[in-house]
Design a protein around this motif. Sequence first.
Motif, short mmCIF file in Angstrom:
data_model
loop_
_atom_site.label_atom_id
_atom_site.label_comp_id
_atom_site.label_asym_id
_atom_site.label_seq_id
_atom_site.Cartn_x
_atom_site.Cartn_y
_atom_site.Cartn_z
N ASP A 165 -12.35 -73.55 -26.64
CA ASP A 165 -13.45 -73.08 -27.48
C ASP A 165 -14.74 -73.82 -27.17
N ILE A 169 -18.47 -72.42 -25.56
CA ILE A 169 -19.75 -72.68 -26.22
C ILE A 169 -20.71 -73.38 -25.26
N HIS A 244 -23.14 -81.81 -32.98
CA HIS A 244 -22.75 -81.72 -34.39
C HIS A 244 -23.21 -80.40 -35.00
N ARG A 245 -24.45 -79.97 -34.63
CA ARG A 245 -24.93 -78.68 -35.14
C ARG A 245 -24.22 -77.53 -34.44
N VAL A 246 -24.10 -77.62 -33.13
CA VAL A 246 -23.49 -76.53 -32.35
C VAL A 246 -22.07 -76.26 -32.82
N LEU A 247 -21.32 -77.32 -33.13
CA LEU A 247 -19.91 -77.18 -33.49
C LEU A 247 -19.71 -77.04 -34.99
N GLY A 248 -20.79 -76.99 -35.75
CA GLY A 248 -20.69 -76.74 -37.18
C GLY A 248 -20.07 -77.87 -37.98
N HIS A 249 -20.33 -79.11 -37.56
CA HIS A 249 -19.75 -80.25 -38.27
C HIS A 249 -20.44 -80.48 -39.61
N SER A 250 -19.68 -80.92 -40.58
CA SER A 250 -20.21 -81.39 -41.84
C SER A 250 -19.94 -82.89 -41.93
N GLN A 261 -14.42 -85.58 -34.80
CA GLN A 261 -15.76 -85.12 -34.46
C GLN A 261 -16.31 -85.87 -33.25
N GLN A 264 -14.90 -84.39 -30.17
CA GLN A 264 -15.46 -83.08 -29.88
C GLN A 264 -16.87 -83.16 -29.31
#
Length: 490
Positions: A165, A169, A244-250, A261, A264
């Motif tokens: 995945d 991306i 962090h933004r690209v992979l949608g991390h919170s 994280q 990743q």
Amino acid sequence: MAPNSASPASDVNFDRLVLGKRLRHFRTAAGLTLDQLGERVGVVASQLSLIENGRREPKLSLLQALGRELSVDPALFLTGEAPDPRSALEIELERAQAAPGYQRLGLPHVRTPRTLGDEALESLVGLHRELARRSRAAATTSEEARRVNTAIRLKMREQDNYIPDIELIASDLMRRIGHTAGAVTHRQVAMLAELLGFTLMFVDDLPSNTRSITDLENGRIYLPPASIPGGHGLRSLALQAMAHRVLGHSEPASYAEFLEQRLQINYFAAACLMPEARAVDFLQDAKRNRNLAIEDFRDAFGVTHEAAAHRFTNLATTHLGLRVHHYRADGSGTLVRGYENDELPFPSDDSGSIEGEVLCHKWGGRTAFNRTNRTSEFYQFTDTPNGTFWTSVQTGDAELGPFAIACGVAFDDAKWFRGRDTSVRKSSTCPDPACCRTPEPGMLSRWEGKAWPSARMHAHVLSPLPAGTFPGVDDTEMYQFLSKHAPATE
């Protein structure tokens, strides 16, 4: 699971619990007992009691009947809010007692009848909150870090260190900024940042415990002004921050999530700097020519030797059919990190953790330091209890001292690599103490009981990671930095 079975740890049961509290609230407000309400809707009181305690889910027809008898819209039973402060505390206590950490203690389940006073209930809930806080604090200890890191390493081993995945991306983003050949430039990294709504800012006062800081409000990524020669690290740091933004991390809720994280974002940065399609073409061509070499892979994409070795492990099994090993060790032979799916027998502790363990003196990651000329790659075959392995090693020096980067394969796959004709071969029987941990008899008799070293201790051994939203980062220092650098507001 059957619809009516009780499972206090499930999210479904938590919803049932809120529903039950709301039903009890409306029933008592109407001045009805369980028997009286049950008689009106045609169910026995014990069934209603199970519903009110969150142990049974009512049918829609029953909810409609209850609503009619209590003069309540049935939809009000299904809202997610507790009906009153007392019920909120009761729900919080039930959820706390359903948590695995509490259940492992083997303590009795405390019920919350009306005879349990509000102060006693508040005290119980407060104790559970403190238990949860201490559990979160314990999750930042070095022991927890080792446990979680081992779990992640084993998980990546199962998937051959490959994350499809993230590959997709990264490939799509690099295509969108027009990168087609050669090393990724600093300008292209800045273009990607702009595409994602960020501006790269280079500052010389980043807090010492941070590698970069992202100002999400103002779309800024703060980076150090300098990097290792060639700027490899600076590009990677910027890409990791964007990831962090690209992979949608919170914000990480646990140390395990923090480390996941971290893995990743490192993977994403490598996949951008060495895009999958081009990297695989390069490696497959080298394999066809029986000339695979980490140093060539490194130079073709303008990255560090360690980045190239690690990226090779991402692609080797999935695309080349090669099982591999890779590790970094410091000058004393201590493992810093490692990966293998070729059965190389890493030293490990009882929990399976390899970080901090000491390599056999006869492994390439240690013998490579014995050379006079350390600028080129060093090749070695090593016989181990798990078979013979070929390893390529590059040594270097960093701020914290010398290090070795090793990457290799089992004996039968060495035929695809440059350096397979090396005559260097060692035999390791570790973890057998007689291999390299037991001094020769002459030295043992000469010095046993006559030496007392002052051991060097790693600074982190006795210290937990500083607490904070992000382990190891001082929130106060980070927010002071952001306040200093944020653009002025009108």
